[in-house]
Write an enzyme that holds these catalytic residues in place. Sequence first.
Site, PDB file in Angstrom:
ATOM      1  N   CYS C 202       0.827  -1.210   0.000  1.00 41.70           N
ATOM      2  CA  CYS C 202       0.000   0.000   0.000  1.00 41.70           C
ATOM      3  C   CYS C 202       0.862   1.260   0.000  1.00 41.70           C
ATOM      4  CB  CYS C 202      -0.910   0.034   1.231  1.00 41.70           C
ATOM      5  SG  CYS C 202      -2.375  -1.014   1.108  1.00 41.70           S
ATOM      6  N   CYS C 244      -3.848  -1.646  10.542  1.00 46.87           N
ATOM      7  CA  CYS C 244      -3.376  -1.982   9.196  1.00 46.87           C
ATOM      8  C   CYS C 244      -3.170  -3.491   9.045  1.00 46.87           C
ATOM      9  CB  CYS C 244      -2.050  -1.263   8.895  1.00 46.87           C
ATOM     10  SG  CYS C 244      -2.228   0.405   8.231  1.00 46.87           S
TER      11      CYS C 244
END
Lengths: 140, 109, 283
Positions: C202, C244
């Site tokens: 990401c 996350c």
Amino acid sequence: MQFTRRDALIMSLGAAAASVLPVQAFAAASAEEILAEFTGGAAVGEGGLTLTAPEIAENGNTVPIAVDAPGAVSVMILATKNPSPLVVTFNFGPMAGSQSASTRIRLAGTQDVVAVAKMSDGSFVQASQAVKVTIGGCGG
Amino acid sequence: MASGVKPRVKVPKTAAIGDVVTIKTLISHKMESGQRKDKSGNAIPRSIINRFTCDFNGENVIDVALEPSISTNPYFQFEAKVPASGEFTFTWYDDDGETYTTAKSIAAT
Amino acid sequence: MGIKIVHPMAAVAMFALAATPAISDENANLVVNDEINITVRAAAPAHMENVSEVLSGWLFRADETQQFQMDDFDNPGMIWVDKAVASWGKAEGSEGKSCASCHDDPDSMAGVKAVYPKWNETAGELRTLELQINDCRENRMGAEPWKYTGGDMVNMTALIASVSRGMPVNVAIDGPVQSTWEQGKELYYTRTGQLEMSCANCHEDNYGNMIRADHLSQGQINGFPVYRLKNAKLNSVHSRFKGCVRDTRAETYKPGSAEFIALELYVASRGNGLSVEGPSVRN
């Protein structure tokens, strides 16, 4: 908190509507009811009122909005698709330096935000702005 | 909801007589909307600041009716006239009956 | 119901295929209170192999969110900094001491946040700000340690960060911490969870691209603790790491664990050159 005639009206309408109507219809009806209560059924024009809201809000929890209506007595803000559409009413006193104010509001989703101003001559104007409320990328 | 509630205001210390000044206010408050449910599925009762007022030397600047759609830690920005030196008073009204007040003086020259 | 296995390609499909990073205003500059200049873009530190410029997460936010951080009165995170100022002077524990007993004013902490996590020679360990605060509490004040990601702790880290705002992050990665830094780097590039995604997938490969309706940032931590509009409170670095990792559908490490401490060192070092920004405001 004071129990106003308007609250009573909304609550009774709510109770009646909730028993037969889906939530969406209830919310839409009460936004109109609130507006009618505020204006007393008077015609609502346009112009002389500026509503500032983001086109896209990164989160519906905290959406900054501002209103500016020179000469207004009060300004009401409605979030048409919130479970309870009335958001805030600003009443300006004699010591107000302008008939403008800003705050941060909650929006339950993408919808129109509507501001309605009552002017000192008793007339009403409104302005609206569509605000897209985005859903974050992650739950993070 | 009396715990952790703290009013904050930002007012210039001085202004020229007749000036219009910008005022910012914020009060730490959960603004529990009444729309949320706890982990067992029970509705969490509404508990909000429902009214905020600002006066200057006893005359009203703004009187705000807040609803549950106002964000946590209610924030307002607005403008006030300063025709003379004096004191701004700020009052927040809680659903639970408590009020929170603070004041700021301004010197007009 | 059986466990649903999500194919890695499904994760890739979550990203819009934007050719260039889509930042609302890539020339925006951050000045807080009209006086603190925040470096929001800087040449990447030499140890970063795949990124030439490091960018603060502030750059990836919408104008309205950015503005929250430009004045302390508008920044809701400062509410909790105020609370920490109150606890700074409050004596606790068997020694009858407060933070102020040793450190005077919170302003004396200027520069501290910029170099943490930091090696403590006496103890022979790498310390995050949280570990250092709890060391003070236990060994100097004789007080109970705070929960690693608890309210008191995150408030205090926000206060300590706030007095370093504008100073460049300059975390040491060599000497006694080098092996820990290597471990953090390993964790950063290791794919985890059912989505089989690493931090880098990401925040290095796709920063600036959309993840659903959101701009992916570089995952810099110079702005922590972060006030998030989403939960209307301050969030610590390790809480964010946990979020996350959980989003990759993995079992996460615990806040305060050796793994997250190593990861914090590595990720902090990726922001060397950016300014300390905490408490920042993000979505």
